[in-house]
Every structure is written in structure tokens, then in C-alpha cells.
Write a protein that holds these residues in place. Structure first.
Motif, short mmCIF file in Angstrom:
data_model
loop_
_atom_site.label_atom_id
_atom_site.label_comp_id
_atom_site.label_asym_id
_atom_site.label_seq_id
_atom_site.Cartn_x
_atom_site.Cartn_y
_atom_site.Cartn_z
N UNK A 75 11.00 46.88 9.17
CA UNK A 75 12.47 47.16 9.15
C UNK A 75 13.25 46.17 10.25
N UNK A 76 14.45 46.31 10.58
CA UNK A 76 15.24 45.34 11.27
C UNK A 76 14.87 45.57 12.86
N UNK A 77 15.04 44.55 13.43
CA UNK A 77 14.60 44.44 14.69
C UNK A 77 15.93 44.70 15.78
N UNK A 78 15.84 45.92 16.58
CA UNK A 78 17.10 46.28 17.18
C UNK A 78 16.64 45.87 18.84
N UNK A 79 17.48 45.04 19.42
CA UNK A 79 17.21 44.64 20.91
C UNK A 79 18.23 45.48 21.53
N UNK A 80 17.77 46.33 22.84
CA UNK A 80 18.34 47.08 23.66
C UNK A 80 18.48 46.03 24.74
N UNK A 81 19.67 45.48 25.12
CA UNK A 81 19.67 44.58 25.96
C UNK A 81 19.72 45.21 27.40
N UNK A 82 20.04 46.33 27.76
CA UNK A 82 20.21 46.96 28.69
C UNK A 82 18.40 47.46 29.27
N UNK A 83 17.88 47.85 28.34
CA UNK A 83 16.53 48.06 28.53
C UNK A 83 15.55 47.06 28.67
N UNK A 84 15.99 45.86 28.06
CA UNK A 84 15.01 44.64 28.33
C UNK A 84 15.36 44.12 29.77
N UNK A 191 18.64 33.40 22.33
CA UNK A 191 18.92 33.45 21.02
C UNK A 191 17.76 34.31 20.25
N UNK A 192 16.70 34.23 20.58
CA UNK A 192 15.75 35.45 19.94
C UNK A 192 15.90 37.03 20.30
N UNK A 193 16.77 37.17 21.48
CA UNK A 193 17.14 38.59 21.84
C UNK A 193 18.65 38.72 21.12
N UNK A 194 19.05 38.04 20.35
CA UNK A 194 20.33 38.23 19.73
C UNK A 194 21.51 37.65 20.17
N UNK A 195 21.36 36.88 21.06
CA UNK A 195 22.78 36.15 21.82
C UNK A 195 23.10 34.89 20.98
N UNK A 196 24.46 34.91 20.65
CA UNK A 196 24.64 33.89 20.00
C UNK A 196 24.71 32.69 20.77
N UNK A 197 24.34 31.58 20.44
CA UNK A 197 24.12 30.26 21.50
C UNK A 197 24.17 29.10 20.83
#
Length: 491
Positions: A75-84, A191-197
Motif C-alpha cells: 500500500x501507500x507509505x504515509x509518513x507522520x512527520x510529528x511522530x518521526x 526527500x525520502x520522508x516526503x519533503x519536496x527538495x
């Protein structure tokens, strides 16, 4: 004004300072360790460890995405920035706590809090009301981030790695300036955590690469997943609303673009923390940047009058090799010599080793090929062996078949000199090669070592075979064998 007299005063309680204290205390207990800022070492608080925590989270996200290549549907990968970031802070605080706990074991009478500055080569003022006279002094004040004036136009949108590890969540976008070790590691992780870079450089360099062929290969590889321009044409940087606007020439199309980012991350290098020390009072010989000249084997600073100086310098403060293991080693040498001053002993410096925890990883071992050519008298004395991870068995199995190895050895002796590596998990091969260089091993001897199948190290064997085929052996090998004894080529 209070006065105190000690044998050794150490300025800075980071990695180098703590190592210096450990070494100096072998000569007596009249030592003070002076710290003017936060405890916990740069590595634990804002350097090695929190960056590796962010990288670990990014690798976990990427492995989940890559699983589809093995036929595994996740499935899709959802990154929770706050939890990270919450997890990062929790684990980072554990590392810092361990350092602080170790510092608490230092006797209270040997710890001083306050900013130190020189009044003379053997006298320090600590804060406003304490003067410390020492037989010898170790400078271990570390370093801090610095950046070109242009980046300051970003205003409060300008951040450094210290700030990244204080974030409560991840931003939507970031521009990274500086494709060195810090910039590449943090940039790829974000980048791998979903930040446009986008990553921008200026000089054309990339990581620690000195080998142009490897650098260009790595440049192409990284650009397959995120934007890196090691020689960017940036026209303007300005603060705009809650973002920073950057106008630049896009590398691939040549178009002039203006893009907006939540943050501008400056990873453009570090500068020694020396300004507050009043080094002019220490009567030292300084370079054009205000850094003391020193002997890299004793870490003793050069006095301005050419005589012996009671001042030693270790770690990031001397700006030689800003790596934790080097800071620890230098601290031991400086602390030992400060403890025995005015006697001094040359410390043994180990083989240079640097690792960048990107994916693929980057590693350098020993001096560069160019440095060896200069030392040995030209390119005709150095051979290069090459191998690729493309099509390499274990790399194919792992779906990580990107990368190359370059090994350097000396004609005539076959002595391994160093390496530059770019590939999967090369941190382990880099250690093996550093040990081999340290042991004065020759290429033919390394080829006698066992290589299991299938492992990534088989690529290392391929590079060694290529290197062996290119080496020109000669009579010089006999003299070198006699000089270094067992552990190099026999014949």
C-alpha cells in the motif's frame, strides 16, 4: 578575583575535550575541564546520532516503497512527520543523557562552567571572577556552522542542522545549500520522508569525492531520485511571506525558475569556535583564518616566537579532520602531551577514514589518488583498480545494483594505498580496507583472503583483481617487504 593553579586546563567538554581529560588524568589529578555551553557533545546532540536517527526513519520508508519490486504489496507509505520527530527527540535525548551521565562521573572539582579566554599563554580567565593558571592548556572548543552572506537573505527561514533536530514536525519543502556530507545525508533523508527538495552546490564538489569519475557517477545516481546541482547558478534568494524564494537556472532544462520553500538549510561547512578565546594573548602563530598552526603528531601549537608552546589543540577546533573518531584520537594525543608537558611524544595517527550514510553509501579510505601521486612523484607510481556493483550477484538480489569501487596501490610494491567507494553498505568494506592499509597489506595478499559467495565483498575482490592486473611489480618490492615486514606481499 579568585585564582586557581592546575597542571592542565582543557577548554571544551565535547568529544575531544573529554578524551583529552581521560588522557591527562593519567599524569595527575590537578586538571580542570571548562565548558561554556551545553553539555552532551555535538555528535550526540546535533550531529552524528540524530542525523542517523533521521536517516533510519527515511530508510524504513524507502524499504517499504521498494518492497513492491519484490512482488510485495504494502500500500501507500504515509509518513507522520510529528511522530518521526518525536521518536528522534526521544532517542537523541537518550544519547545525550548517556554523555551527561559520563560527565557527572568527573569529580566536581575538575569541572568548571563558564567561557574561557586567554590572558597569557598559561593563564585563562573563566567568566568574570576566576583566573586559572595552568602548566599546559588544551583547546577543544569544537566548531559551528557558517554560510555565505547570500544565504542570510532567507532571514528566519534559514536553518542549520542543529535547527532541523529541534523541528516538531517535517516541513513540506526545503532547499539545501551544500552537497557535502551533511547536505547529502539530510537532503536524501528529508526527500525520502516526503519533503519536496532541491540541493544546490557552488564549487562542483559532491560529498568527499576526489575521483572525478566516481563523483560524476554518484551525481547521476542521486539525480535519478532527487535534484542535486553541485555547480548551481543561483541568482537571488529572498524572504517571501512564510517562505524563502530562490531564483536559479534549472540544471537539466536550463530554464530560469523561481521556487518557494519552507526552509533554506545551510550545510555549507563549519568554522572552529576560536573567536572568544582571545588567542592573541596566547602568543600563537595563526593562519589567515585565525586558526593556530600545530604539529599534527603532537597537537602542540606553534608559538609566535618559534619556541615551545604550552598550548595544544584537538578536534574540530583545529579544522583538520572534523570527524568524531579523529576528535577522540586527537584528544588523547593532546591530553597526554599536556599532562607530560614540557615533555612531549608523537602520537600515532591512523589511516584516514570517512563514511557518508547516504544510499548508496560513500566512503573514502586513506589519502586520495592525487595526494599519493604528489607524495610518490607522479601518476606513473599509482595504479587504480575498478569494479561495479551493476550486475554484481548479491547487489542484484538486494535490488541495490548501483555503485562503483576504486582502489589505489603503488607500482613496484603492490602496497594498497587507499580507496573511494560508492555502493550498497560500503561502510563495512571501508573498514576492512582501512585495516588493510593500516597493516601495510599488498594487493596479492588481500586476494589470498577468503571471500564468501554471494556477498557484496565479491565486488571488492573484482576491484582487487583489476588492480593486481594493472600493477607493475619490480625490485622495489624486496626493499618494501624488508621495511614493513610480514603483512605485505611475499615472494
Amino acid at each position: 578575583m579568585q585564582n586557581r593553579e592546575v597542571d592542565v586546563a582543557i577548554i571544551g567538554a565535547g568529544t575531544a575535550g573529554l578524551s583529552a581529560w581521560q588522557a591527562a588524568r593519567q599524569h595527575g589529578d590537578k586538571i580542570v575541564l571548562i565548558e561554556g555551553g551545553e553539555g552532551g557533545t555535538t555528535c550526540a546532540r546535533v550531529g552524528c546520532m540524530p542525523s542517523k536517527l533521521l536517516l533510519a526513519a527515511a530508510e524504513a520508508a524507502q524499504r517499504t516503497r521498494d518492497a513492491t519490486g519484490f512482488g510485495i504489496r504494502t500500500g501507500s507509505v504515509e509518513v507522520d512527520g510529528g511522530a518521526v520527530m518525536a521518536w528522534l527527540h526521544q532517542e537523541r535525548d537518550r544519547f545525550v543523557g548517556q554523555v551527561l551521565d559520563s560527565m557527572e562521573r568527573i569529580p566536581a572539582e575538575q569541572r568548571l562552567a563558564g567561557t574561557a579566554r586567554f590572558e597569557s599563554p598559561q593563564v585563562l580567565r573563566v567568566g568574570d571572577d576566576l583566573r586559572v593558571k595552568a602548566r599546559a592548556i588544551v583547546i577543544a572548543t569544537g566548531s559551528r556552522n557558517h554560510w555565505p552572506d547570500l544565504l542570510s537573505n532567507a532571514g528566519d527561514r534559514l536553518v542549520v542542522n542543529d535547527d532541523v533536530f529541534r523541528w516538531q514536525t517535517l516541513p513540506e519543502s526545503a532547499a539545501v545549500f551544500g552537497p557535502g556530507i551533511i547536505g547529502l545525508e539530510l537532503g536524501q533523508a528529508l526527500h525520502r520522508l516526503g519533503v519536496r527538495l532541491r540541493i544546490f552546490g557552488k564549487s562542483g564538489s559532491l560529498g568527499p569525492f576526489q575521483d572525478a569519475k566516481l563523483r560524476d557517477y554518484a551525481d547521476r545516481t542521486f539525480n535519478e531520485s532527487f535534484y542535486v546541482d553541485p555547480q548551481a547558478k543561483v541568482e537571488e534568494i529572498r524572504r517571501e511571506g512564510n517562505q524563502v524564494a530562490i531564483t536559479f537556472q534549472e540544471r537539466h532544462s536550463g530554464r530560469r525558475l523561481t521556487e518557494r520553500f519552507d526552509y533554506l538549510l545551510a550545510a555549507t561547512g563549519r568554522r572552529p569556535n576560536l573567536e572568544a578565546l582571545a588567542l592573541e594573548q596566547a602568543e600563537l602563530e595563526l593562519d589567515e583564518h585565525g586558526v593556530p598552526h600545530f604539529d599534527r603528531f603532537t597537537l602542540q601549537c606553534h608559538a609566535a616566537d618559534g619556541g615551545p608552546s604550552p598550548v595544544f589543540i584537538a578536534g574540530d577546533a583545529n579544522h583538520e579532520l572534523p570527524l568524531l573518531h579523529e576528535a577522540s584520537l586527537q584528544g588523547r594525543i593532546a591530553g597526554d602531551n599536556a599532562g607530560r608537558y614540557p615533555e612531549r611524544r608523537a602520537g600515532r595517527r591512523t589511516t584516514p577514514l570517512s563514511i557518508v550514510f547516504t544510499d548508496p553509501q560513500i566512503a573514502t579510505v586513506g589519502l586520495s589518488r592525487q595526494a599519493h601521486e604528489e607524495r610518490l612523484g607522479g601518476c606513473r607510481h599509482v595504479a587504480t583498480g575498478e569494479a561495479s556493483f551493476e550486475g554484481q550477484g548479491r547487489a542484484v538480489v538486494m535490488r541495490q545494483e548501483r555503485g562503483r569501487l576504486h582502489l589505489y596501490a603503488e607500482h613496484g610494491t603492490g602496497l594498497l594505498l587507499g580507496a573511494e567507494l560508492f555502493g550498497p553498505q560500503v561502510e563495512h568494506m571501508a573498514h576492512l580496507l582501512a585495516w588493510a592499509v593500516e597493516e601495510r597489506a599488498c594487493v596479492s595478499r588481500l586476494l589470498e583472503m577468503p571471500f564468501y559467495h554471494p556477498v557484496l565483498e565479491e565486488a571488492l575482490r573484482s576491484a582487487l583483481r583489476d588492480l593486481s592486473a594493472k600493477l607493475e611489480h619490480g625490485p622495489a618490492i624486496t626493499a618494501r617487504c624488508l621495511e614493513y615486514g610480514p603483512g605485505i606481499e611475499r615472494g
